[in-house]
Motif scaffolding. Structure first.
Motif, PDB file in Angstrom:
ATOM      1  N   ARG A  62       0.843  -1.207   0.000  1.00  0.00           N
ATOM      2  CA  ARG A  62       0.000   0.000   0.000  1.00  0.00           C
ATOM      3  C   ARG A  62       0.876   1.254   0.000  1.00  0.00           C
ATOM      4  O   ARG A  62       0.660   2.174  -0.800  1.00  0.00           O
ATOM      5  N   ASP A  63       1.871   1.274   0.874  1.00  0.00           N
ATOM      6  CA  ASP A  63       2.718   2.459   0.985  1.00  0.00           C
ATOM      7  C   ASP A  63       3.624   2.647  -0.234  1.00  0.00           C
ATOM      8  O   ASP A  63       3.970   3.777  -0.590  1.00  0.00           O
ATOM      9  N   LYS A  67       4.045   6.059  -2.414  1.00  0.00           N
ATOM     10  CA  LYS A  67       5.370   6.578  -2.805  1.00  0.00           C
ATOM     11  C   LYS A  67       5.409   6.818  -4.312  1.00  0.00           C
ATOM     12  O   LYS A  67       5.823   7.882  -4.782  1.00  0.00           O
ATOM     13  N   HIS A  68       4.951   5.837  -5.074  1.00  0.00           N
ATOM     14  CA  HIS A  68       4.993   5.963  -6.527  1.00  0.00           C
ATOM     15  C   HIS A  68       3.965   6.966  -7.057  1.00  0.00           C
ATOM     16  O   HIS A  68       4.188   7.605  -8.080  1.00  0.00           O
ATOM     17  N   LEU A  80      -0.760   7.300 -14.385  1.00  0.00           N
ATOM     18  CA  LEU A  80      -0.168   6.474 -13.325  1.00  0.00           C
ATOM     19  C   LEU A  80      -0.357   7.125 -11.952  1.00  0.00           C
ATOM     20  O   LEU A  80      -0.586   6.432 -10.961  1.00  0.00           O
ATOM     21  N   HIS A  81      -0.279   8.449 -11.922  1.00  0.00           N
ATOM     22  CA  HIS A  81      -0.529   9.181 -10.673  1.00  0.00           C
ATOM     23  C   HIS A  81      -1.911   8.799 -10.119  1.00  0.00           C
ATOM     24  O   HIS A  81      -2.069   8.511  -8.928  1.00  0.00           O
ATOM     25  N   LYS A 127      14.895   5.697  -0.893  1.00  0.00           N
ATOM     26  CA  LYS A 127      14.170   6.937  -0.574  1.00  0.00           C
ATOM     27  C   LYS A 127      13.949   7.775  -1.831  1.00  0.00           C
ATOM     28  O   LYS A 127      12.972   8.504  -1.950  1.00  0.00           O
ATOM     29  N   GLY A 128      14.888   7.691  -2.781  1.00  0.00           N
ATOM     30  CA  GLY A 128      14.829   8.538  -3.968  1.00  0.00           C
ATOM     31  C   GLY A 128      13.814   8.065  -4.997  1.00  0.00           C
ATOM     32  O   GLY A 128      13.159   7.034  -4.823  1.00  0.00           O
ATOM     33  N   ARG A 129      13.705   8.842  -6.077  1.00  0.00           N
ATOM     34  CA  ARG A 129      12.732   8.546  -7.142  1.00  0.00           C
ATOM     35  C   ARG A 129      13.303   7.526  -8.120  1.00  0.00           C
ATOM     36  O   ARG A 129      14.504   7.508  -8.372  1.00  0.00           O
ATOM     37  N   GLU A 130      12.428   6.730  -8.697  1.00  0.00           N
ATOM     38  CA  GLU A 130      12.850   5.750  -9.700  1.00  0.00           C
ATOM     39  C   GLU A 130      12.000   5.934 -10.951  1.00  0.00           C
ATOM     40  O   GLU A 130      10.898   6.467 -10.906  1.00  0.00           O
TER      41      GLU A 130
END
Ligand SMILES: [Fe+2]
Length: 196
Positions: A62-63, A67-68, A80-81, A127-130
């Protein structure tokens, strides 16, 4: 008869919330209370242990969606958001259903992030974006972990006579996760690819 006079300080004391109270736990984690639901202690115990693992992994999945939802980038940002947030909401419903089933079986559901982090089988995300294909691969892996354990747990619950847990896992957890896998996985099909 004399009339009792109460000063303002005494009145205020009575109206002040009794915060910072402390006392021993009323039920330690891992211990079950007996509920009158015509299920054996063993069946309840096994289901509680399995459901807590499923809960830790469902909270993590869920989390990961939230995050994504926040960190997604690229030409498919908007769809996607929205999709990631929809799946977050659906996983959140599963979290509540699993946790409440643990309680009604007489167990204690895990709840806090540090306990979830200790228990989950889903690998820790950075922690960063992918980029999108990596986000999606990560989600699909999480779903597969949940689906694999859920199928085993559903079978064990049915064998132990805990039909309610079996039904929750099959009808809600497995079906919802399978459907979400479809919606997410179709984003990483490269139908225009030309094989050499
Ligand atoms: Fe949002």
């Amino acid at each position: 008869m004399t009339k009792e006079t109460i000063d303002a300080e005494t009145i205020l004391k009575r109206a002040t919330p009794l915060a910072h109270q402390q006392a021993p736990e009323i039920q330690p984690f891992g211990h079950l209370v007996r509920m009158p639901i015509a299920l054996s202690d063993n069946a309840c115990k096994e289901s509680v242990v399995n459901l807590n693992q499923l809960l830790a992994d469902t909270i993590t999945l869920r989390d990961l969606y939230k995050k994504h939802h926040w960190q997604v980038a690229g030409p498919t940002f908007y769809q996607l958001h929205l999709l990631f947030d929809k799946h977050y909401d659906e996983q959140n419903e599963l979290v509540d259903a699993i946790a409440e089933r643990i309680q009604l079986l007489g167990g204690v559901s895990i709840a806090m992030a540090h306990d979830v982090a200790e228990m989950t089988l889903i690998p820790r995300a950075p922690k960063g974006r992918e980029e999108v294909p990596v986000q999606i691969s990560r989600l699909l892996h999480g779903h597969e972990i949940v689906l694999k354990e859920a199928r085993t747990m559903a079978r064990l619950a049915a064998e132990g006579g805990d039909e309610g847990t079996n039904d929750l896992i099959v009808s809600d957890v497995i079906r919802r996760n399978e459907l979400q896998v479809w919606f997410v996985a179709e984003h990483v099909v490269d139908s225009a690819r030309k094989d050499p």
